[in-house]
Structures are given as structure tokens and as C-alpha cells.
Design a protein around this motif. Sequence first.
Motif, mmCIF file in Angstrom:
data_model
loop_
_atom_site.group_PDB
_atom_site.id
_atom_site.type_symbol
_atom_site.label_atom_id
_atom_site.label_comp_id
_atom_site.label_asym_id
_atom_site.label_seq_id
_atom_site.Cartn_x
_atom_site.Cartn_y
_atom_site.Cartn_z
ATOM 1 N N GLU A 83 13.679 60.236 170.115
ATOM 2 C CA GLU A 83 15.149 60.287 170.196
ATOM 3 C C GLU A 83 15.729 60.983 168.975
ATOM 4 O O GLU A 83 16.634 61.813 169.084
ATOM 5 C CB GLU A 83 15.716 58.875 170.329
ATOM 6 N N TYR A 118 12.609 62.491 178.091
ATOM 7 C CA TYR A 118 12.952 61.081 177.923
ATOM 8 C C TYR A 118 12.108 60.187 178.819
ATOM 9 O O TYR A 118 11.725 59.084 178.421
ATOM 10 C CB TYR A 118 14.436 60.846 178.195
ATOM 11 N N PHE A 169 10.633 58.330 175.904
ATOM 12 C CA PHE A 169 11.659 57.333 175.584
ATOM 13 C C PHE A 169 12.020 56.604 176.878
ATOM 14 O O PHE A 169 13.076 56.808 177.456
ATOM 15 C CB PHE A 169 12.874 58.036 174.981
ATOM 16 N N ARG A 190 15.139 52.325 176.177
ATOM 17 C CA ARG A 190 16.556 52.676 176.058
ATOM 18 C C ARG A 190 17.449 51.474 176.351
ATOM 19 O O ARG A 190 18.426 51.229 175.641
ATOM 20 C CB ARG A 190 16.907 53.834 176.991
#
Length: 83
Positions: free
Chosen positions: A14, A67, A71, A76
Motif C-alpha cells: 500500500e 491489491y 493487499f 483492507r
Amino acid sequence: PLRFQGDLEPMKAEAWVLEMEKLFEIFPSTDTQKVAFTLDDDARRLWVMVRESNPDLTWTRFLELFYTKHFPLSVRDRKTTEF
């Protein structure tokens, strides 16, 4: 620019995206340049594979794929709750 090598730590992934987008505000680049100049090692190999099957890949779509891999939504969500 800051290079991304495929780190498995979501917060580093991130941080890399945020840092790169800050640079892109100052130095406008094409979608291909945005990705090609900033990836190394495993991340670079992933980009090459993704690009071959998606020749019109945009930075936005790349970030979605990035992402998902680096991530995950669960991380998240946890960070959003912490915030």
C-alpha cells in the motif's frame, strides 16, 4: 522512483502505491510507463504475465490486480476497522 519487488507485507504494498501515485502527480506518465518503470523481481514477472493477456491494461486495472494479490480485502477491512 521507489521500486516494488513483490513484498508480501500488505502495508508495504500500500505504501508503494501511495508513493508512486504521488510521483505520477508530479511526473505524468502513460499506464505502461507507470508500471514498467517501478517493478522488480516477482512483481515485474507478474506484470509481464498480466500484460500479455491484457494488452490494454490501464493503471487502474493493474491496481485492482495488484491489491488482490498484495493487499487482500481481509487486510483492507481490518485496517479500515482499526482506523
